[in-house]
Design an enzyme around this catalytic site. Structure first.
Site, PDB file in Angstrom:
ATOM      1  N   CYS A 160       0.820  -1.252  -0.170  1.00  0.00           N
ATOM      2  CA  CYS A 160      -0.323  -0.541  -0.187  1.00  0.00           C
ATOM      3  C   CYS A 160       0.822   1.447   0.326  1.00  0.00           C
ATOM      4  CB  CYS A 160      -1.193   0.035   0.771  1.00  0.00           C
ATOM      5  SG  CYS A 160      -0.363  -0.453   2.699  1.00  0.00           S
ATOM      6  N   HIS A 253      -2.389   6.997   3.490  1.00  0.00           N
ATOM      7  CA  HIS A 253      -0.414   7.430   3.746  1.00  0.00           C
ATOM      8  C   HIS A 253      -0.259   8.571   3.052  1.00  0.00           C
ATOM      9  CE1 HIS A 253      -0.772   3.502   5.362  1.00  0.00           C
ATOM     10  NE2 HIS A 253      -0.100   2.778   4.432  1.00  0.00           N
TER      11      HIS A 253
END
Length: 363
Positions: A160, A253
């Site tokens: 990710c 993120h």
């Protein structure tokens, strides 16, 4: 592409956070219908609603269609395979167990699209961001020879954290990025947690995420690799070095990136390549594909996790703060939704690509 009849999908590891994200994203999907939810033996035999109980971690409610599905035992492979055309895998086991388990499903002629890291470096398993390296799915024919299957295979999506900077670098590959320094600021959902379960993260930063820095440095090179002799050989460069830090953010993120190029572009060229970047998912108009994969935000204080992670339903990535640097050619900040684009959504888009290209079909 018109789907006359939806493909039947199983979710392996359906009760965990990524399994839940798959279920919430697949609600009303035009091509795929969740018909099987599988989890560990302790959940098997209960309805999905009862098995999850008060551990539903999504903000939107549990889809009605899955509540009453009876959870199957993950390890009842032959029986589960009969019910589905393909599976998504988000299981929680050791890497060795996951590899054996996903291969076992593939050998029942059931394609497996995995969110797990176990098969990311298996030489004939494609690890794909559909906008970046869709051609890697062609390695499946060699994998099928190894597995002895006609239709079964395993395909995976990458880590990710790399989604917040790798697409931005990929869109600039004509300028030859050669040295990349990236620090990622990673949300707690990346560890499958909420603040309720991880109160010590409130107001805290942890400067270590096990295995993450190696993945962040190496996986982009595999995405940029080539198929040779039936396996994927990773690219030689650019050189990437990273630090990965856990921050008190629920989802999203962020990456702070510094980059040197072989041929230094202008700032205008960089932004132009980002906002106009299109890949195969956009050309094929896949159901989960963002219309615009990369957006550039002019405001100095963007991208922000809370404001920008849901761009393009969480499937697009956001860049900002692009400027020339005194040590490197440029620096910028990227943001991606770690459990949508970075996990379940990225795997769903990969399954759509595999379906559009004829690798996944009704049994």
């Amino acid at each position: 592409m018109e789907m006359n009849k939806k493909l039947r999908v199983g979710i392996l590891g359906a009760t965990g956070m990524v399994g839940q994200r798959f279920i919430s994203l697949l609600e009303n999907h035009p091509w795929f219908d969740v018909v099987l939810v599988a989890a560990s033996a302790r959940s098997a035999g209960k309805t999905y609603e009862d098995a999850v109980g008060d551990r539903w971690k999504m903000t939107n409610p549990m889809p009605e269609g899955v509540k009453k599905l009876v959870v199957k035992d993950l390890h009842d492979i032959e029986a589960n395979a009969k019910e589905v055309d393909f599976c998504f895998s988000a299981v929680d086991m050791t890497k060795e167990e996951i590899r054996a388990f996903e291969d076992a499903y593939a050998k029942t002629e059931t394609p497996v699209v995995s969110n797990n890291s176990a098969h990311r470096w298996t030489p004939d398993v494609p690890m794909v961001v559909p906008e970046i390296n869709p051609e890697h799915i062609e390695v499946i024919k060699y994998q099928r020879e190894r597995l002895g299957t006609k239709k079964g295979f395993v395909a995976v999506k990458p880590n990710c954290s790399i989604q917040s900077y790798t697409p931005a670098l990929h869109a600039l590959k004509e300028f030859g990025p050669k040295l990349v320094v990236a620090t990622t600021y990673q949300a707690i959902s990346g560890a499958g947690k909420t603040f309720k379960e991880w109160p010590e993260m409130l107001g805290n930063i942890i400067p270590y995420i096990g295995g993450e820095e190696e993945k962040s440095e190496q996986e982009p090179l595999r995405l940029w690799g080539k198929i040779e002799d039936g396996v994927i050989k990773k690219a030689e460069g650019p050189v990437i070095t990273t630090q990965c830090i856990r921050v008190p953010v629920e989802n999203g993120h962020t990456a702070a990136v510094f980059v040197n190029f072989e041929k230094k572009p202008t700032k205008e060229e960089i932004i132009d390549r980002w906002v106009n970047f299109k890949g195969v998912p956009q050309e094929l108009e896949l159901p989960s594909a963002p219309k615009q994969f990369i957006q550039y935000l002019e405001d100095d204080n963007r991208p922000q996790a809370v404001l920008d992670r849901d761009y393009e339903h969480g499937m697009g990535v956001s860049m900002g703060r692009l400027r020339e640097d005194t040590v490197f050619d440029y620096k910028f900040v990227g943001l991606s939704h770690n459990t949508i684009r970075g996990a379940a959504g990225g795997a769903i888009l990969l399954a759509e690509l595999l379906t559009a290209k004829g690798y996944i079909e009704a049994k």
